[in-house]
Design an enzyme around this catalytic site. Sequence first.
Site, PDB file in Angstrom:
ATOM      1  N   ARG A 157      33.148  50.800  48.858  1.00  0.00           N
ATOM      2  CA  ARG A 157      33.515  50.899  47.444  1.00  0.00           C
ATOM      3  C   ARG A 157      33.502  49.519  46.793  1.00  0.00           C
ATOM      4  O   ARG A 157      33.023  49.357  45.670  1.00  0.00           O
ATOM      5  CB  ARG A 157      34.893  51.544  47.295  1.00  0.00           C
ATOM      6  N   CYS A 161      43.682  47.686  44.223  1.00  0.00           N
ATOM      7  CA  CYS A 161      43.084  48.753  45.032  1.00  0.00           C
ATOM      8  C   CYS A 161      42.497  49.774  44.072  1.00  0.00           C
ATOM      9  O   CYS A 161      41.962  49.420  43.027  1.00  0.00           O
ATOM     10  CB  CYS A 161      44.110  49.366  45.977  1.00  0.00           C
TER      11      CYS A 161
END
Length: 273
Positions: free
Chosen positions: A174, A231
């Site tokens: 990601r 995050c």
Amino acid sequence: MTRALITAAEALARLDDPDTVFLDGSWTFPGGPRTGADGHVRGSRRFDIDTVKDSANPLPHMLPDADTFTAHARALGLNNTSRLIIYDRYGLFSAARVWWMFRAMGHDDVAVLDGGLPAWAVAGGPIADTIEPTWPEGDFQARFCPQRVADRVAVAAAIASGERQILDARGEARFSARTPEPREGMRSGHMPGAHNLPFTTLLHPDGRLRVSAEAFRDVGIDLDKPVITSCGSGVTACILSLALDCLGKESAVYDGSWSEWGSRPDTAIEPEA
């Protein structure tokens, strides 16, 4: 408690302490942890990050203001003298987020149960099928600590100045834009200059936290410089902040994290690590 982590054996010794409160901070999302111990620490209360949040903010489970947090904490029967032990049923996932929320609201007598409910079960801790339903209202008073929270403006300033390091807890695929974001409408990639330390790197197979200065240094973090953790939605960033705290290093959590940064058209993104 002055340490951010408490072992299952230490927590078990505090089970009948009238000032100690166990909070079940379990939370997950599609694609998140699937396995974990069943039940709850006997006598524990439920702290839901999707309930204790800024309801006016469209971003997921954003930190509420001090008054809202105070009201929720009092409804849970918490006092400023409460000694909080936070756990989740997976080992370590969302418990660190609850730990950080209390720290951001000025309550430092809070620790995460290392290894969570699975470790509690192994230690022979009593487990109940249900959460405690009622308790007397508490007198908790939140005191917001802005140094423990970063917003988008602070992150942009850190990118521009380089005075604070940005550390991303998402998986490398990601981070490097090799896989799409799980939330609809978000761009892929990372903040310019950010470092990547997937939170799973800091977990032992049994869900206990691996406190390792080398893990941070290996991804380019200077432990003598300030860090902002980030995050997907501000949950696993708190695992990085928890580990840093265990190393004696304060950090700030970017509350909006990639849910905010990746959904805006005006934020700078690097598509590859």
